[in-house]
Design a protein around this motif. Structure first.
Motif, PDB file in Angstrom:
ATOM      1  N   ARG A 529       0.719  -1.114   0.041  1.00 39.55           N
ATOM      2  CA  ARG A 529      -0.186   0.109   0.030  1.00 39.55           C
ATOM      3  C   ARG A 529       0.790   1.314   0.063  1.00 39.55           C
ATOM      4  NH1 ARG A 529      -5.183  -1.109   1.091  1.00 39.55           N
ATOM      5  NH2 ARG A 529      -5.741   1.077   1.954  1.00 39.55           N
ATOM      6  N   LYS A 532       0.100   4.392  -2.067  1.00 37.68           N
ATOM      7  CA  LYS A 532      -0.890   5.444  -1.808  1.00 37.68           C
ATOM      8  C   LYS A 532      -0.276   6.688  -1.430  1.00 37.68           C
ATOM      9  CE  LYS A 532      -4.605   2.019  -1.087  1.00 37.68           C
ATOM     10  NZ  LYS A 532      -5.368   2.643  -1.976  1.00 37.68           N
ATOM     11  N   ARG A 536      -1.977   9.569  -6.302  1.00 33.54           N
ATOM     12  CA  ARG A 536      -3.292   9.605  -6.279  1.00 33.54           C
ATOM     13  C   ARG A 536      -4.181   8.435  -6.900  1.00 33.54           C
ATOM     14  NH1 ARG A 536      -1.933  15.030  -6.585  1.00 33.54           N
ATOM     15  NH2 ARG A 536      -2.557  15.060  -8.962  1.00 33.54           N
ATOM     16  N   ASN A 538      -4.391   5.158  -7.924  1.00 28.57           N
ATOM     17  CA  ASN A 538      -3.550   3.930  -7.575  1.00 28.57           C
ATOM     18  C   ASN A 538      -4.280   2.663  -7.684  1.00 28.57           C
ATOM     19  OD1 ASN A 538      -4.062   3.407  -4.714  1.00 28.57           O
ATOM     20  ND2 ASN A 538      -3.477   5.722  -4.811  1.00 28.57           N
ATOM     21  N   CYS A 539      -3.770   1.538  -7.474  1.00 24.86           N
ATOM     22  CA  CYS A 539      -4.305   0.272  -7.128  1.00 24.86           C
ATOM     23  C   CYS A 539      -3.278  -0.552  -6.270  1.00 24.86           C
ATOM     24  CB  CYS A 539      -5.250  -0.192  -8.209  1.00 24.86           C
ATOM     25  SG  CYS A 539      -4.188  -0.777  -9.604  1.00 24.86           S
TER      26      CYS A 539
END
Length: 561
Positions: A529, A532, A536, A538-539
Motif C-alpha cells: 500500500r 498510496k 493519487r 493507484n491500485c
C-alpha cells in the motif's frame, strides 16, 4: 534471416512442436553452446556475435572482422551447425534413459560416454533424414579440427582418447599420434559406435555407453569433458587454439575430408564445398543482424543520452525469451480475455448518430461502459472524428525486492502490454521499460509490438536495487518528447525505492515535477500500500491475475478526475 528467426524456423521444421515447448536463449558471452532443461523441456543455449568495436566482433572466443567475407562465413556456419545439432537432440534424444546406468564414479567420463553415444545416433539421423544439414555440420567439424591442439600437446591420456574418438566419429581423422594401446581402444570403441543408428534399442545405447565408460576410466582422472566448438558443452573446455583463425584454403581441404565422413561421393562433396564458398547466405544473415543491432544501438544511445545524469549502472535490452512469454501468456489468458472482451467491436443497433459498428474505440466512452456494466454499443467513432490521442510509458520494477511476488515481472509487463495494444491504436504511442539499478528498454516508442518485443517481456527477471526516481525521470522524459494530447505514466512497483541516499525524498520530488508538466501518473502497488503515499490514482494488486481488472478501474478513476 537473422539468428533468432533462423533458430525458430529450424526448431519448428525439425520438431513440429509449439514454440512454448522449447526455450531458445541466444547469448553474446558464451564460448560454447549447451543444452539445458527446465520443467517444460529442453532449453537451447546458443552463441551469437558480440560487437567489440566498429567491425570487430567476439564469437566463441574468436575475434573476427565483419568486413572479411571468410569471417562472416565462420560465424554463420558455426551458428547454423550449433542450431542443427542442438535442435536434433531436443527433438529426438531422450537422456532420461541413461538414469538406468550404474552410478558413474567419474561423472565427467560418464557424461562424455552418453554424449558420444547420442552424437553417433545423431550422425546416423543426419545421413538418413537431414542431409541438407550436413555441409554446415561438416564445416564446423573441419573448423574445430583446425583449431584443435594436436594430441601430443594434450597432457592427459584420458583426454587424448576422448578427443581422438570425437574426431574419429566426426572427421575420420585424428590430429596427432596415439600410443598403440590407445589406437586399439579407439578402433574398438569406433566399431561400437558405427553399429549405432536411429533404430538402436535403448538397451543397446545403455550397454555401449557403459562399455565406453569402462574403457576410458582406466586412463587418467578427467576434470573436463571435451566437445567440438559447435556441439553441446559440458563445462570447461581448453582444447582449442583461439589466437589465430585458420586460412580459408586450409579449411576447404579439411572440409572435403569432413564431408567424406558422411558420404563417399566426391562430386557431391565438391558441390557442397562450392555452396559454402559462395557465402551469399552468410552475407545476407550477417547484414540483417548488423542492421538490427544498429537499430537497437540507436535506441540505446537515445536513452544513454537521456540518462546521463541518473544513477543507473547500465542501459540495456532484456534478453529475449519468446517461449517464456508464450507460457506466461497462456497462464494469464483468461484474465486478459475477460478485459479484452469488453473492448471488442460491438454492433450499433440504433445507427442514429456518427458512431459505427466498427472504427476506433472512443477510450472515454469505453471506460464508462466497462465501469457501469452497460449494454451500450456506441463506443466506436470514425477515424476522422477521433481527436484525442493517448501515449503511455509503462514502467515496471524488476528489482530484487519483488522477487517473491506471485507471478514474475514478465507477467505484469505482459498484462499491461496487452491492455496498451488494445486501448492505444497507434503502436508507436506506447513504450515499456523495466528497472532495477539498470534501465531496460522492453519496447521503445519507435518499435511495434512484434514477437521480438514479446520475447524481451519473456526475458525479464528480478534482481538488483530499486532506482525508482531515476527510472521515472527517464520514462517521463521519453513521454515529454511525444506530441500526443494525453500522456500517461504507469508505474508498477512495491514503491520501496532503495540504492542510494535520500532516494525516498528524490522519488517524491520527481513525481511532483512530473505532475506539473501535465503527465498523468497511475501507480500499481504490488502487494504494497506504499503506492498510496506517492500517487493519487493507484491500485494495489496481489497477483498478475488481479492486475488487468484493477488497472482498468484505476484508469477509469484517473480519466474521470
Amino acid at each position: 534471416m537473422e539468428f533468432h528467426d533462423f533458430v525458430w524456423t529450424v526448431l519448428h521444421q525439425v520438431t513440429s512442436k509449439e514454440p512454448k515447448e522449447t526455450r531458445i536463449l541466444i547469448h553474446e558471452d558464451l564460448s560454447f553452446p549447451y543444452l539445458g532443461r527446465d520443467r517444460y523441456g529442453y532449453v537451447l543455449h546458443l552463441v551469437k556475435p558480440r560487437k567489440l568495436k566498429k567491425n570487430i566482433v567476439s564469437f566463441q572466443g574468436l575475434h573476427l572482422n565483419l568486413r572479411n567475407p571468410y569471417h562472416k562465413k565462420i560465424i554463420w556456419h558455426l551458428f547454423k551447425a550449433s542450431t542443427y545439432h542442438l535442435t536434433l537432440h531436443a527433438a529426438f534424444s531422450d537422456l532420461s534413459i541413461y538414469r538406468k546406468l550404474p552410478q558413474f564414479q567419474n561423472l565427467n567420463i560418464g557424461t562424455y560416454a552418453v554424449s558420444l553415444v547420442e552424437d553417433a545416433i545423431l550422425k546416423s539421423r543426419l545421413e538418413r533424414a537431414h542431409p541438407v544439414f550436413i555441409p554446415d555440420i561438416a564445416f564446423a567439424n573441419a573448423f574445430s579440427y583446425a583449431l584443435l591442439k594436436p594430441i601430443p600437446e594434450i597432457p592427459n591420456d584420458a583426454w587424448k582418447i576422448m578427443i581422438a574418438l570425437l574426431f574419429k566419429l566426426n572427421m575420420e581423422k585424428i590430429k596427432g599420434e596415439l600410443s598403440e594401446e590407445m589406437k586399439k581402444d579407439v578402433k574398438e570403441i569406433s566399431g561400437w559406435l558405427e553399429g549405432l543408428d536411429v533404430e538402436a534399442e535403448n538397451s543397446t545405447k545403455l550397454e555401449i555407453a557403459h562399455r565406453i565408460y569402462e574403457k576410458i576410466v582406466n586412463y587418467d582422472e578427467v576434470f573436463e569433458v571435451p566437445s567440438l566448438l559447435y556441439t553441446e558443452s559440458h563445462g570447461r573446455n581448453r582444447l582449442f587454439y583461439k589466437e589465430t583463425v585458420p586460412e580459408e584454403d586450409e579449411l576447404e581441404k579439411l572440409l572435403l575430408h569432413a564431408l567424406a565422413a558422411f558420404h563417399k561421393d566426391i562430386e557431391t562433396s565438391k558441390i557442397e564445398v562450392q555452396s559454402i564458398r559462395d557465402g551469399g547466405e552468410a552475407f545476407r544473415a550477417i547484414r540483417t543482424w548488423e542492421e538490427l543491432e544498429a537499430s537497437k544501438q540507436k535506441i540505446l544511445n537515445h536513452y544513454l543520452d537521456l540518462g546521463k545524469n541518473t544513477q543507473f549502472e547500465d542501459f540495456a535490452f532484456p534478453r529475449e525469451d519468446y517461449a517464456q512469454y508464450l507460457r506466461q501468456r497462456k497462464l494469464l489468458s483468461s484474465s486478459i480475455r475477460r478485459i479484452m472482451h469488453k473492448l471488442r467491436l460491438l454492433k450499433n443497433v440504433t445507427g442514429e448518430d456518427f458512431r459505427q459498428e466498427s472504427g476506433f474505440i472512443d477510450l472515454q466512452e469505453a471506460i464508462q461502459v466497462i465501469a457501469s456494466k452497460s449494454q451500450r454499443t456506441d463506443i466506436f467513432v470514425r477515424e476522422e472524428l477521433q481527436t484525442r490521442e493517448d501515449t503511455w510509458s509503462i514502467l515496471i520494477d524488476a528489482s530484487h525486492s519483488l522477487s517473491l511476488f506471485k507471478g514474475e515481472v514478465s507477467g505484469v509487463a505482459l498484462c499491461l502490454a496487452e491492455v496498451a495494444k488494445t486501448l492505444i491504436l497507434n503502436q508507436n504511442s506506447w513504450g515499456i521499460y523495466a528497472f532495477n539499478n539498470k534501465f531496460y528498454i522492453v519496447k521503445d516508442f519507435s518499435e511495434t509490438y512484434t514477437n521480438r518485443v514479446r520475447a524481451r517481456i519473456g526475458g525479464l527477471t528480478h534482481n538488483g536495487l530499486t532506482y525508482m526516481p531515476d527510472a521515472i525521470k527517464l520514462a517521463s522524459q521519453a513521454l515529454m518528447k511525444r506530441l500526443e494530447e494525453a500522456k500517461v505514466l504507469v508505474i508498477v512497483s512495491d514503491f520501496f525505492p532503495a540504492g542510494y541516499e535520500n532516494v525516498e525524498d528524490d522519488l517524491r520530488e520527481t513525481l511532483k515535477k512530473i505532475e506539473r508538466t501535465g503527465i498523468g501518473v497511475i501507480g500499481i502497488g504490488i502487494r504494497s500500500r506504499a503506492v498510496k503515499k506517492y500517487i493519487r490514482a493507484n491500485c494495489v494488486v496481489e497477483t498478475p491475475y488481479e492486475l488487468m481488472k484493477k488497472f482498468t478501474k484505476a484508469f477509469i478513476e484517473f480519466s474521470s478526475s
